[in-house]
Design a protein around this motif. Sequence first.
Motif, PDB file in Angstrom:
ATOM      1  N   UNK A 114      37.000  49.285  40.785  1.00 19.99           N
ATOM      2  CA  UNK A 114      37.387  48.491  39.618  1.00 19.99           C
ATOM      3  C   UNK A 114      36.475  48.804  38.430  1.00 19.99           C
ATOM      4  N   UNK A 115      35.189  48.902  38.669  1.00 18.88           N
ATOM      5  CA  UNK A 115      34.220  49.179  37.604  1.00 18.88           C
ATOM      6  C   UNK A 115      34.445  50.563  36.993  1.00 18.88           C
ATOM      7  N   UNK A 116      34.748  51.556  37.845  1.00 24.30           N
ATOM      8  CA  UNK A 116      35.015  52.908  37.335  1.00 24.30           C
ATOM      9  C   UNK A 116      36.269  52.927  36.461  1.00 24.30           C
ATOM     10  N   UNK A 117      37.291  52.194  36.894  1.00 21.88           N
ATOM     11  CA  UNK A 117      38.535  52.137  36.112  1.00 21.88           C
ATOM     12  C   UNK A 117      38.282  51.485  34.752  1.00 21.88           C
ATOM     13  N   UNK A 118      37.482  50.427  34.747  1.00 16.58           N
ATOM     14  CA  UNK A 118      37.165  49.753  33.482  1.00 16.58           C
ATOM     15  C   UNK A 118      36.378  50.684  32.567  1.00 16.58           C
ATOM     16  N   UNK A 119      35.427  51.421  33.141  1.00 20.50           N
ATOM     17  CA  UNK A 119      34.665  52.379  32.333  1.00 20.50           C
ATOM     18  C   UNK A 119      35.583  53.456  31.754  1.00 20.50           C
ATOM     19  N   UNK A 120      36.574  53.887  32.532  1.00 17.96           N
ATOM     20  CA  UNK A 120      37.527  54.889  32.019  1.00 17.96           C
ATOM     21  C   UNK A 120      38.334  54.303  30.866  1.00 17.96           C
ATOM     22  N   UNK A 121      38.775  53.043  31.032  1.00 16.27           N
ATOM     23  CA  UNK A 121      39.535  52.402  29.960  1.00 16.27           C
ATOM     24  C   UNK A 121      38.671  52.227  28.711  1.00 16.27           C
ATOM     25  N   UNK A 122      37.406  51.896  28.911  1.00 16.07           N
ATOM     26  CA  UNK A 122      36.485  51.772  27.782  1.00 16.07           C
ATOM     27  C   UNK A 122      36.358  53.094  27.035  1.00 16.07           C
ATOM     28  N   UNK A 123      36.297  54.192  27.787  1.00 15.74           N
ATOM     29  CA  UNK A 123      36.176  55.503  27.140  1.00 15.74           C
ATOM     30  C   UNK A 123      37.417  55.831  26.312  1.00 15.74           C
ATOM     31  N   UNK A 124      38.603  55.498  26.853  1.00  7.94           N
ATOM     32  CA  UNK A 124      39.837  55.723  26.089  1.00  7.94           C
ATOM     33  C   UNK A 124      39.843  54.910  24.806  1.00  7.94           C
ATOM     34  N   UNK A 125      39.434  53.639  24.905  1.00  4.94           N
ATOM     35  CA  UNK A 125      39.380  52.800  23.709  1.00  4.94           C
ATOM     36  C   UNK A 125      38.298  53.281  22.735  1.00  4.94           C
ATOM     37  N   UNK A 126      37.207  53.770  23.298  1.00  3.34           N
ATOM     38  CA  UNK A 126      36.131  54.289  22.449  1.00  3.34           C
ATOM     39  C   UNK A 126      36.621  55.484  21.625  1.00  3.34           C
ATOM     40  N   UNK A 127      37.418  56.351  22.268  1.00  3.98           N
ATOM     41  CA  UNK A 127      37.992  57.499  21.546  1.00  3.98           C
ATOM     42  C   UNK A 127      38.928  57.036  20.430  1.00  3.98           C
ATOM     43  N   UNK A 128      39.740  56.002  20.704  1.00  5.05           N
ATOM     44  CA  UNK A 128      40.639  55.461  19.677  1.00  5.05           C
ATOM     45  C   UNK A 128      39.851  54.835  18.531  1.00  5.05           C
ATOM     46  N   UNK A 129      38.775  54.127  18.873  1.00  7.96           N
ATOM     47  CA  UNK A 129      37.944  53.497  17.843  1.00  7.96           C
ATOM     48  C   UNK A 129      37.352  54.549  16.914  1.00  7.96           C
ATOM     49  N   UNK A 130      36.897  55.672  17.488  1.00  5.26           N
ATOM     50  CA  UNK A 130      36.335  56.742  16.652  1.00  5.26           C
ATOM     51  C   UNK A 130      37.361  57.223  15.628  1.00  5.26           C
ATOM     52  N   UNK A 131      38.622  57.366  16.065  1.00  5.70           N
ATOM     53  CA  UNK A 131      39.683  57.814  15.148  1.00  5.70           C
ATOM     54  C   UNK A 131      39.933  56.780  14.055  1.00  5.70           C
ATOM     55  N   UNK A 132      39.904  55.496  14.429  1.00  3.40           N
ATOM     56  CA  UNK A 132      40.094  54.442  13.430  1.00  3.40           C
ATOM     57  C   UNK A 132      38.943  54.431  12.413  1.00  3.40           C
ATOM     58  N   UNK A 133      37.736  54.671  12.903  1.00  4.81           N
ATOM     59  CA  UNK A 133      36.572  54.697  12.003  1.00  4.81           C
ATOM     60  C   UNK A 133      36.703  55.846  11.000  1.00  4.81           C
ATOM     61  N   UNK A 134      37.087  57.028  11.507  1.00  3.76           N
ATOM     62  CA  UNK A 134      37.289  58.186  10.618  1.00  3.76           C
ATOM     63  C   UNK A 134      38.369  57.873   9.584  1.00  3.76           C
ATOM     64  N   UNK A 135      39.465  57.270  10.040  1.00  2.22           N
ATOM     65  CA  UNK A 135      40.584  56.929   9.149  1.00  2.22           C
ATOM     66  C   UNK A 135      40.140  55.949   8.066  1.00  2.22           C
TER      67      UNK A 135
END
Length: 744
Positions: A241-262
């Motif tokens: 469960x913890x690994x899956x949450x960390x993976x989801x966090x990484x996906x959201x982190x990548x999206x956040x970076x794009x929003x910050x650039x935008x």
Amino acid sequence: MEETIESMICPLCGAIYDMDEYSPRITKCNHSFCLSCLSNMEDLSCPVCGLENGMLETNANIKMLDNIAILNRQLEFEDEEFIEQNVEKLLQSLCSSCQQNSPPRICKECAEQSGTIIKQTKDQQRVVTDYTAQKLSNFPFFCDECANKTHGNHETVTISKINNLFDFLQYELVREYLTHEKTIVDMYSTYSFKYRDVLKQNKIRIECGDGIDETFGRYDKELVKAYKESRKELEELRMRESKLILRQMKLHEESIKLHIIDLEVKLKQTEDENQRIEIKDSLKRLKKIEQEFIDFALECSFVQLTERDIEEIDNEIIVRMEALEAEYKKGLFVEIELEKNSKFYKFQAIRKAINALTKIAQEYNNNCFEVADEEVGPLEERKKQLKIIALAMENTEAQKDTIDSAKYEFAIYQFTKLKKFYEIENLDECWECDKSNMDATEITVKIVFLGLMHATFFPTTPGADVENLVYESFLKLGLGVDDESYFRLFLIRNNENSIVEIGIRYYLKVKNTNEILQEKYKTEGFVFLKHREVASNKYIPLMDVLNLKNGWLNDEKCTVEYGVQVESILGYDGIWKFNFYDELFDCKQKQNMISFGKKINSNYKSILHSHKQVLIHNCPHYSGSTTESHVLIPDDVVLSDLEACLQIAHGVKEVSWLLELPEVAQSQHLTNASHFIEEQLIWKEYNNEKRILLAIQHNLSRFLAVLLKSVTPEYILEIIREYECILSLEIKKMIVAKVLYGRY
């Protein structure tokens, strides 16, 4: 109807609720008070409604505790002195009538008429306890003299005499969060808060080990071994469960970076100061959330997410998505013909699964809360009994040489049997607890996987597929049986916001081998879909559908064909906007549209499609357009700028940016858009010297007239020398009047 938001201010003392001394308690008559006030109350009648003994039994106000968590979360995004600074701004407010800087006062009666309650507590303090209309800072304030003139018969209160300003402004912060339309920042903030809580709990549980204490250590070895194996399965599941949450966090982190650039790009391009403030605030919050995600990953040293783990999880996401989509389709009575790469069924399958699992999780949590208190007592009692038995066995061993051997053996046998009984009872209860935790964690793992599927196939990024946004925000297709007699298809507005409305052209058709029947029940039309309204096809008798001879069913399934053209959207801001990206339904005749496009490799490519009748009415230049109406867009025109100008030309009176638009509006002969933009430049006070060149270049004479008020004749002469070649006759007359007569 908007949900009522309960005040976070105690109506007795004016303090804001917290998790400690001022914890919110709710009475059986549904009124809330802080724990401090309840502790000091002598009269048990409710102070609000007067219910006798209404204060006798109170419970924690769970919903209010959630709002306190929201407040604490929102304060994390602000500077430490954020509330103090806002209090200081209120205390320095100018008089709304004379603009004098004197101690501001507020009219108590006028405020109460608008829903803001200012009352006096038992110790004679003035406090604000609630508001339902506007923020305190939006009320008109008055100096003493103006208060007497305009509100002579009303009671007015000096702002500085309101004792709970600091607490009340915190409540305003929460109310603003709960009532405004949730943004991307709010979404990621919720994720961050949720992930942090789950990961912290898992860290504690995993690091605590198998939970075998001293008492358990003396249990039968076989029992302990079996228990440890069961506990190991639970720990492995929590690690997953913890690994899956960390993976989801990484996906959201990548999206956040794009929003910050935008947002950083938008900040550079935007000159409107109010918009810049909003962008800066969003950037600050997103960067904080991004850092939280990074920090959480570093704190989770108990779990390592390797590249191989990521690859395996990503592959499993695809496999699970395919299985979920296939399972969803099995239960369909109606199957829709879709384009090859459509994600329609993926989205529907994820939504259905999330709704089902969320319901299961809620029921499970409710059952756990009911059982938890009942189970703690017996477990502890048995542990005490085991200690007593252990002590009795030690005493018996010590007296072995002084008592009859038969009695000794019988006593040890009885103690051992009783000990074994309690051990089995305890371990059985621990197994049951672990099984319950295993079930809960498995539910969570499934929910996290659904979140991963959504983040993978429907990413929330600045460049997300338009199809994703339509699924999330606007329409979904459904089917139903009315009165057990009629079968129908319908389109329903997916967004739950009561403001949002969409204007659509649509058609709905149930496929049939008999084309006459198929066309008979086909429906085409235009409709404005409001909250919870549907667009439906003609009702088909259900028995006719089920009769195989009628041709509606093929392999025991109906096939549906449908089309949707979103023409206009009433957004969260209450303003209608038009869709210019798709051709109108009568595009073959092109009787009612003008296409704005560019030539690419000598081929004409349409970009935006405007309503011809509206454009001709507002912009005379287009009155001579032919039936086949095409307008060539220059290469340097930005598409979003042209769309904004077309929205204005079609009557939409709202736009966030202005300075780039005059040139586009004039180059495309959008007359009313040019006039509106100039008007907005004046009213939004873009009145500084830098804008004079803009006004001259685009012949904005009214805007220039306002700008000339603040500059000297000498400055104007410099402009004439530099830009004489581009000055229109009208502009020259205005400048001459300013230089010669100081006016125009």
